[in-house]
Design an enzyme around this catalytic site. Structure first.
Site: not given
Length: 493
Positions: A12, A14, A17-18, A88, A235, A240
């Site tokens: 992932g 691209t 988050l990256s 892929d 979420d 958190h």
């Protein structure tokens, strides 16, 4: 612990988050001289890019975040670490080709796989990595970093763990909660355990209640499909905020060693009083933002956002009250809330001490006798503040609230992104800021009754105007004197 050279393989790479976090964080680690010689970063992606195209993409990512701090010479060194593997991830030949590439002597055989992908893909990807012997530790360690959500509820979390543990030992799994990498969150531990003056007061005898707030002024952006299936409770609260709760309330660990720290956090989660189905309405509240004003701009309501069905009762605001049934905290209520499109973006922990007896001041003009507060600002303001009552200058017996501030960062010190800390910890093999599965499991046990109750109550959900502090949920509080604290500056009631 010393950081060892490794090959970071990012699935992932691209994605968002990256682009926003991972690549800029790795660049800053390199700029600080913290990436060991021989560390390589391998991006996995479907796009037909060559190495030059990928390095240009990364440069754009890094420049967008670094702005004036971008250093051409540092990036040149960093770009030499960058590689791109096209494939892929649903196809077997992607993994056989990856195994062949990683066997090259140019790559360290200590390998960390970062799965910045959908949780639904965790199992299939790990299966293919295992089939190609990429988890084999004969020539170096193998570690896998996975992002939340760790399941959708207790049952799915347990099923996911069962599948993952088929390929990996618990020591190889790094469940990342970026909140725990924030400097101020780690400072909570230092504040508690390196300063003995508050320890005798840190219990039910002196503390009235504790609040933990994470508010956001933004909406759901383009995450409608994901968010409508998740909601605020899953979420933020389940992950958190429960983690912050454990840090504030746990007993001193025997050391900062990872297992000791995590043992104490799990003890807190185990001690939280279960919420019965009958108690859900007394201990949890949900709401959904309607249209309103945020930063002097009109914004639409949740039901008008893209990819949100008109009948949705997904909560964008969630609050709950918990009790920790152990010796230290028995009877103290803990209030937690999180919401989108609220008045201000901030994360705070507010510890309210008991009211002083007013008998001594009964014949004076003292009107504003506030309780003492300890305020921990997590973001955007990072601070530790202790509020005390002092006498005002003059002839009258009048008081005011004064605060003692301990700034977390000096003016000349730069902020460190949470991902920098966490990515470096993977190289060190330090798992103290990553989640063990029993932490994840007990957190789901706490919120599961609420999720189950809300899932069947789909006729109505309270709303609140965007730009406000959320819906009216005062029934959560144990006393009339308790209410949400939304400011880090003194409040006189």
């Amino acid at each position: 612990m010393k950081a060892e050279p490794c090959t970071y393989v990012i699935f992932g790479a691209t994605g968002n988050l990256s682009r926003i976090k991972l690549m800029p964080a790795l660049y800053r680690l390199d700029a600080a001289g913290r990436l060991p010689e021989g560390t390589r970063i391998m991006a996995m992606g479907r796009r037909p890019w060559d190495q030059q195209k990928w390095r240009q993409e990364v440069q754009d990512m890094v420049q967008a975040k670094a702005k004036d701090d971008f250093d051409e010479a540092v990036f040149q060194r960093f770009s030499d670490r960058l590689y791109y593997h096209q494939g892929d991830i649903s196809q077997a030949d992607c993994y056989s080709g990856l195994a062949q590439t990683l066997a090259d002597k140019a790559f360290s055989q200590n390998i960390a796989f970062y799965l910045s992908i959908s949780p639904a893909d965790f199992g299939p990807v790990m299966s293919m990595l295992s089939t190609n012997d990429l988890f084999n530790e004969e020539s170096g360690w193998r570690r896998v970093i996975i992002e939340k959500p760790f399941g959708y509820d207790l049952e799915s979390a347990q099923a996911l763990q069962k599948r993952i543990s088929h390929y990996l030992s618990e020591e190889q799994i790094y469940r990342i909660d970026h909140y725990l990498g924030k400097g101020m969150v780690q400072n909570v531990l230092v504040f508690r355990f390196a300063n003995v003056m508050l320890e005798p007061l840190w219990n039910r005898n002196y503390i009235d209640h504790i609040q933990i707030t994470h508010s956001e002024s933004i909406g759901i952006d383009s995450r409608g499909d994901y968010y409508d299936g998740a909601g605020a409770l899953r979420d933020m609260l389940q992950s958190h905020l429960l983690q912050l709760l454990t840090l504030v309330t746990m007993e001193p660990p025997v050391s900062m060693e990872a297992e000791s720290l995590r043992d104490e956090k799990v003890k807190v989660l185990k001690s939280i009083r279960p919420i019965s189905k009958e108690a859900v309405h007394a201990q949890a509240f949900r709401g959904q933002y309607a249209k309103g004003m945020v930063n002097n701009e009109k914004v639409k309501g949740y039901l008008d956002e893209a990819n949100i069905p008109q009948s949705s009762t997904t909560e964008t605001y969630a609050s709950m009250k918990l009790y920790i049934d152990n010796w230290r905290w028995r009877g103290v209520p803990f209030y937690m809330r999180t919401g989108k499109r609220m008045a201000k973006a901030q994360s705070t922990i507010s510890i309210c001490f008991r009211h002083p007896p007013l008998q001594f001041f009964r014949d004076t003009n003292v009107q504003c006798m506030n309780p003492n507060w300890v305020l921990l600002g997590i973001q955007p303001e990072e601070c530790i503040r202790i509020e005390m009552t002092v006498k005002e200058p003059g002839l009258e017996m009048s008081t005011r609230t004064s605060s003692l501030d301990a700034s977390f960062r000096n003016q000349d010190e730069k902020a460190v992104d949470a991902y920098e800390d966490l990515l470096l910890d993977v190289l060190k093999g330090d798992r103290s800021l990553f989640l063990r599965f029993d932490e994840v499991e007990y957190a789901w046990r706490i919120v599961d009754p609420i999720l189950q109750s809300w899932a069947v109550e789909r006729d109505y959900i309270a709303t609140y105007p965007a730009g406000s502090w959320g819906p009216e949920d005062s029934r959560l509080f144990d006393k009339e004197s308790q209410s949400w604290r939304s400011s880090l500056t003194p409040e006189c009631k």
